[in-house]
Structure formats: structure tokens, C-alpha cells
Motif scaffolding. Structure first.
Motif, PDB file in Angstrom:
ATOM      1  N   ARG A 116       9.688  14.855 -21.524  1.00 38.98           N
ATOM      2  CA  ARG A 116       9.310  13.539 -22.037  1.00 38.98           C
ATOM      3  C   ARG A 116      10.002  13.208 -23.355  1.00 38.98           C
ATOM      4  O   ARG A 116      10.289  12.040 -23.621  1.00 38.98           O
ATOM      5  N   THR A 117      10.283  14.200 -24.179  1.00 36.95           N
ATOM      6  CA  THR A 117      10.777  13.916 -25.534  1.00 36.95           C
ATOM      7  C   THR A 117      12.180  14.412 -25.818  1.00 36.95           C
ATOM      8  O   THR A 117      12.814  13.918 -26.754  1.00 36.95           O
ATOM      9  N   ALA A 118      12.701  15.365 -25.073  1.00 37.85           N
ATOM     10  CA  ALA A 118      13.994  15.969 -25.420  1.00 37.85           C
ATOM     11  C   ALA A 118      15.155  14.980 -25.355  1.00 37.85           C
ATOM     12  O   ALA A 118      15.963  14.916 -26.294  1.00 37.85           O
ATOM     13  N   PRO A 119      15.333  14.189 -24.278  1.00 39.38           N
ATOM     14  CA  PRO A 119      16.498  13.286 -24.245  1.00 39.38           C
ATOM     15  C   PRO A 119      16.517  12.278 -25.394  1.00 39.38           C
ATOM     16  O   PRO A 119      17.557  12.083 -26.033  1.00 39.38           O
ATOM     17  N   LEU A 172      25.819  19.213 -32.413  1.00 40.72           N
ATOM     18  CA  LEU A 172      24.776  19.652 -33.339  1.00 40.72           C
ATOM     19  C   LEU A 172      23.432  19.037 -32.980  1.00 40.72           C
ATOM     20  O   LEU A 172      22.388  19.684 -33.141  1.00 40.72           O
ATOM     21  N   ALA A 173      23.435  17.803 -32.487  1.00 42.31           N
ATOM     22  CA  ALA A 173      22.175  17.164 -32.088  1.00 42.31           C
ATOM     23  C   ALA A 173      21.528  17.928 -30.932  1.00 42.31           C
ATOM     24  O   ALA A 173      20.329  18.211 -30.945  1.00 42.31           O
ATOM     25  N   ARG A 174      22.323  18.262 -29.938  1.00 42.85           N
ATOM     26  CA  ARG A 174      21.765  19.022 -28.809  1.00 42.85           C
ATOM     27  C   ARG A 174      21.316  20.414 -29.253  1.00 42.85           C
ATOM     28  O   ARG A 174      20.236  20.878 -28.859  1.00 42.85           O
ATOM     29  N   GLU A 175      22.098  21.069 -30.065  1.00 41.31           N
ATOM     30  CA  GLU A 175      21.729  22.406 -30.543  1.00 41.31           C
ATOM     31  C   GLU A 175      20.443  22.361 -31.366  1.00 41.31           C
ATOM     32  O   GLU A 175      19.582  23.251 -31.246  1.00 41.31           O
ATOM     33  N   SER A 176      20.280  21.328 -32.192  1.00 42.18           N
ATOM     34  CA  SER A 176      19.080  21.224 -33.025  1.00 42.18           C
ATOM     35  C   SER A 176      17.831  21.026 -32.183  1.00 42.18           C
ATOM     36  O   SER A 176      16.792  21.644 -32.436  1.00 42.18           O
ATOM     37  N   VAL A 177      17.920  20.179 -31.172  1.00 39.65           N
ATOM     38  CA  VAL A 177      16.747  19.923 -30.323  1.00 39.65           C
ATOM     39  C   VAL A 177      16.380  21.172 -29.531  1.00 39.65           C
ATOM     40  O   VAL A 177      15.204  21.543 -29.437  1.00 39.65           O
ATOM     41  N   VAL A 214      25.719  11.137 -25.332  1.00 35.33           N
ATOM     42  CA  VAL A 214      25.304  12.386 -25.968  1.00 35.33           C
ATOM     43  C   VAL A 214      25.089  13.429 -24.879  1.00 35.33           C
ATOM     44  O   VAL A 214      24.737  13.094 -23.741  1.00 35.33           O
ATOM     45  N   PRO A 215      25.311  14.699 -25.169  1.00 35.82           N
ATOM     46  CA  PRO A 215      25.126  15.735 -24.144  1.00 35.82           C
ATOM     47  C   PRO A 215      23.669  15.858 -23.730  1.00 35.82           C
ATOM     48  O   PRO A 215      22.755  15.694 -24.536  1.00 35.82           O
ATOM     49  N   VAL A 216      23.493  16.125 -22.465  1.00 36.77           N
ATOM     50  CA  VAL A 216      22.135  16.285 -21.924  1.00 36.77           C
ATOM     51  C   VAL A 216      21.628  17.675 -22.279  1.00 36.77           C
ATOM     52  O   VAL A 216      22.358  18.666 -22.149  1.00 36.77           O
ATOM     53  N   PRO A 217      20.409  17.805 -22.770  1.00 35.31           N
ATOM     54  CA  PRO A 217      19.892  19.143 -23.104  1.00 35.31           C
ATOM     55  C   PRO A 217      19.707  20.000 -21.865  1.00 35.31           C
ATOM     56  O   PRO A 217      19.630  19.507 -20.737  1.00 35.31           O
ATOM     57  N   ARG A 218      19.667  21.280 -22.077  1.00 40.10           N
ATOM     58  CA  ARG A 218      19.485  22.219 -20.970  1.00 40.10           C
ATOM     59  C   ARG A 218      18.110  22.050 -20.336  1.00 40.10           C
ATOM     60  O   ARG A 218      17.209  21.469 -20.929  1.00 40.10           O
ATOM     61  N   PRO A 219      17.931  22.554 -19.109  1.00 41.59           N
ATOM     62  CA  PRO A 219      16.595  22.480 -18.502  1.00 41.59           C
ATOM     63  C   PRO A 219      15.564  23.231 -19.324  1.00 41.59           C
ATOM     64  O   PRO A 219      15.876  24.139 -20.108  1.00 41.59           O
ATOM     65  N   ALA A 220      14.316  22.838 -19.131  1.00 40.47           N
ATOM     66  CA  ALA A 220      13.241  23.454 -19.914  1.00 40.47           C
ATOM     67  C   ALA A 220      13.118  24.940 -19.621  1.00 40.47           C
ATOM     68  O   ALA A 220      12.820  25.739 -20.513  1.00 40.47           O
TER      69      ALA A 220
END
Length: 412
Positions: free
Chosen positions: A154-157, A172-177, A317-323
Motif C-alpha cells: 500500500r505504501t512502498a510505491p 537511492l530512493a528505492r534503497e532508502s525505502v 522511478v524503479p519499482v521496489p522489490r517484492p515484500a
């Protein structure tokens, strides 16, 4: 007593934050509709429903009236009519005139009592009790991993896009999240009971992204290429020119939609300091956009919110990895750090034991270096004689020995 205190005392106490959300959904009201009716932002309504803040004054009265549950309508119980003796006689009069059969007993002058009305069905339980019980049962069935995955999806993207506006660096944004969610999974018992888990993760991601140590990394030393569109590029450059604290305050207020007290608590500053940072940041951005400088504060906030949202959505922006991958990575890191700590403690114990085993048990004073006594060179083994030593040796060899004759050698 002030007027606001009197108004708050007149308003009935509000239900729990979870009950507030349930009452709003039961009336089919969205957060935008409640915010428009009360006169606040959508983020403020969300903070009321999560328990981070509570409405006060006139807004409290409007909010309480808006989500107040409708009174349950009790079904009317139909009571049987009361039959008096006179009414029974009037009804039985014509019937008594009919002759009765001889083999039957004499009919009673009163008719039989009317059948009793069926018992009224018990009123259905309130909807609130039923829904709350169902929600409690659902919450009991949700595992920690499922709750974490729901929060992540719900919040990561959106959080990655916010962090990109804060740093100007996509990687850096993806790594930080992802780092913030790994930390949240390690402390999930603490995060799960927090009043705003999404805010906890957002604060952790912002703190990691704004760390000055990233300047030492080659990949994060310089921001990414700005957008190609002139308007978005100007806004991008204006954001990066702001100091980090001012940029964060502007993003939280006009981008996320938090109030000043919430921003002050998240940034660990006072409310006047947060307000001063917001005004300074808005003035710096308005210098590059004339339409923002001429707009009212409310219109200025709406325009900035639209522009920030458009900039975040337009950039890739890069999509974060799966949970699941984030949870596995967090567990692997925790396991690695635990093993490293155990290995370090074991190595320290081994070194301490070796030191105790090889250390001397008593004190041995050091041997002082040799020195001259009475002009005689010290014993030091064969060595080159100095000029003074040669002179002394020559004088000793030329002088006769003094002492008893038996000790003096005689030439025969």
C-alpha cells in the motif's frame, strides 16, 4: 473558560480511531468527502482515523455530527386488543340467539379469547457490534507477515516517489525505502502497534535518504538527470536548491498533506520552526514561478500539491522489490549481524584467554644499561677503543706496579 473549551465540553466524546473509520465507511463516505465537509485535508482525516491526532473546536463538533451512528429503529410490538365484558356481550348477542343443539352444553355468553399475538422477534444486534466482531476476528487471523505485506504493497510505491523528490536520486530512493521496511520488519512488534505504521516507515526512509554519508559513495554523489520538460525541470531544480530540512518540510506539507504539528513531530522540531521552514521554502520556490507568488496561501498549497504530484508521477522511478524479498533480506541481515556479534565475542574471549596464559606471573625489573665507573670502561665485550681508552691503556702499561715484593714479578 474560553469558547473552544466550552465547545469541546459540549461535543460528546468521539469513538476510537478504528470505530471512526468504520462509521465513515458504514455511511459510504470517502476521506475526501469528510475532509470537504469539515474543512480540512484528506491527510488530516486519515490522521484522525489512525489516532495520531484528534479534531478540536468547531471541527470536532462537525466531525462528530458527520460520523454519528444513526439511531436504531425498534420494531413496534403490536399488543392484542383488550376485550371488555360489554364488548364481549355485544359480540355474543347475535350468537346467543341461535338455538344450541340439545346434546351440546350451553354455550358460554363470552367468546373465546383471541389468539395471542406471536412474540416479537428480538431486535437485531447493532451493526457496529457485528462489524467490530468480524473485524476483530479478521485481525486475529492476519499473520505478521500478511500485515507487513499489506503495508508494503500500500505504501512502498508512493514512498519511493516521495523519496525521489526529496533526494533527486532514483536508486537511492528505492534503497532508502527498502532499508526502512527491512528495519520495520526487524522491529515489527513495535511498528505494528504504532499509531501510524506508514509514518514510522516514512520517517525511517527520509532519515536514511538524507544521511550526509551518501556523498562519499560514487553512485549517489550527484543527483540524476533532471526532467526534460521545462516546467518540471524548474521545479526539480528549485527543490534540490533548498536545504534538506526545508525541502522535507515542504514535501510533507504540500506533497503528503500533513499538518504543521505532525511535521514538527516527525522532523523533531517545534511547530513555529516548521512553519518558518515552510514559508521560506514556499518563497524560494515562488521566485521561479510567478503564478505561485501571486496566489493566495490556499491556492498556492493546491498548486504546489498538483505540481509535486505531477512531477512524481511523470518521472520513472524503479519499482521496489517484492515484500517477500524484503522480509527475507531483513532476516538474512539480522542473522548475519547476530553471527558476526557471536564471532566477535568468541574472538575476544579467545584473545583474553591467550593473553592471560602467556603473561608473566611476577615482575622482572629491567636491566639498566652499563656505565663508566672511575674512568674504567664498562664490560661490553670486544669493541673499538676510543682515544681516551687508548691513553689510559698506555699509562697503565708504562707505570710500575706498587705492592709487596712477592707479588711484583722479578726478572732473573
Amino acid at each position: 473558560m474560553t469558547r473552544s473549551t466550552t465547545d469541546e465540553a459540549a461535543v460528546p466524546p468521539l469513538p476510537s480511531p478504528k470505530e471512526r473509520r468504520r462509521l465513515r465507511e458504514a455511511k459510504s463516505l470517502s476521506e475526501e468527502e469528510v475532509a470537504a465537509a469539515v474543512g480540512v485535508t484528506r491527510a488530516t482525516v486519515r490522521s484522525w482515523e489512525t489516532g495520531r491526532t484528534s479534531p478540536r473546536g468547531r471541527k470536532r463538533a462537525l466531525y462528530a455530527k458527520l460520523i454519528a451512528p444513526e439511531p436504531a429503529v425498534k420494531p413496534e410490538v403490536v399488543k392484542p386488543p383488550v376485550v371488555t365484558a360489554e364488548a364481549a356481550a355485544e359480540v355474543a348477542g347475535p350468537v346467543a340467539a341461535v338455538p344450541a343443539a340439545p346434546d351440546l352444553p350451553e354455550a358460554s355468553p363470552l367468546p373465546e379469547a383471541p389468539p395471542a399475538a406471536p412474540p416479537a422477534d428480538p431486535p437485531p444486534p447493532p451493526v457496529s457490534d457485528t462489524r467490530s466482531g468480524a473485524e476483530a476476528a479478521d485481525e486475529r487471523r492476519v499473520t505478521p507477515a500478511e500485515a507487513f505485506d499489506e503495508l508494503y504493497a500500500r505504501t512502498a510505491p508512493g514512498l519511493v516517489r516521495q523519496t525521489y523528490l526529496l533526494t533527486g536520486r532514483r536508486t537511492l530512493a528505492r534503497e532508502s525505502v527498502e532499508r526502512a521496511f527491512e528495519l520495520a520488519w526487524q522491529r515489527w512488534p513495535e511498528v505494528a502497534v504504532d499509531r501510524d505504521p506508514a509514518g514510522w516507515v516514512r520517517a525511517a526512509a527520509y532519515e536514511y535518504a538524507m544521511s550526509p554519508w551518501h556523498r562519499l559513495r560514487r553512485t549517489h554523489r550527484h543527483p540524476d538527470a533532471p526532467p526534460t520538460e521545462p516546467g518540471k525541470r524548474a521545479l526539480f531544480d528549485a527543490l534540490l536548491d533548498l536545504p534538506p530540512a526545508y525541502r522535507r518540510t515542504l514535501l510533507l506539507y504540500d506533497g503528503v498533506g500533513l499538518d504543521l504539528p505532525e511535521i514538527a513531530a516527525e522532523t523533531e522540531a517545534s511547530t513555529p520552526a516548521a512553519a518558518g521552514r515552510l514559508m521560506t521554502a514556499r518563497a524560494a520556490v515562488a521566485e521561479r514561478f510567478p503564478e505561485l507568488a501571486d496566489a493566495a496561501p490556499a491556492e498556492q498549497s493546491a498548486l504546489l500539491q498538483d505540481r509535486l504530484g505531477g512531477l512524481a508521477r511523470a518521472e520513472h522511478v524503479p519499482v521496489p522489490r517484492p515484500a517477500r524479498a524484503v522480509r527475507t533480506g531483513s532476516e538474512n541481515k539480522a542473522r548475519l549481524w547476530t553471527r558476526a556479534a557471536v564471532a566477535g565475542v568468541a574472538l575476544l574471549i579467545a584473545v583474553t584467554g591467550l593473553t592471560l596464559h602467556t603473561a608473566p606471573t611476577h615482575y622482572e625489573p629491567p636491566i639498566s644499561p652499563p656505565g663508566r665507573v672511575g674512568g674504567v670502561p664498562p664490560r661490553g665485550g670486544p669493541q673499538k677503543l676510543t682515544a681516551q681508552d687508548l691513553k689510559l691503556q698506555k699509562s697503565l702499561s708504562e707505570q710500575l706496579a706498587h705492592g709487596p715484593e712477592r707479588l711484583v714479578p722479578q726478572l732473573e
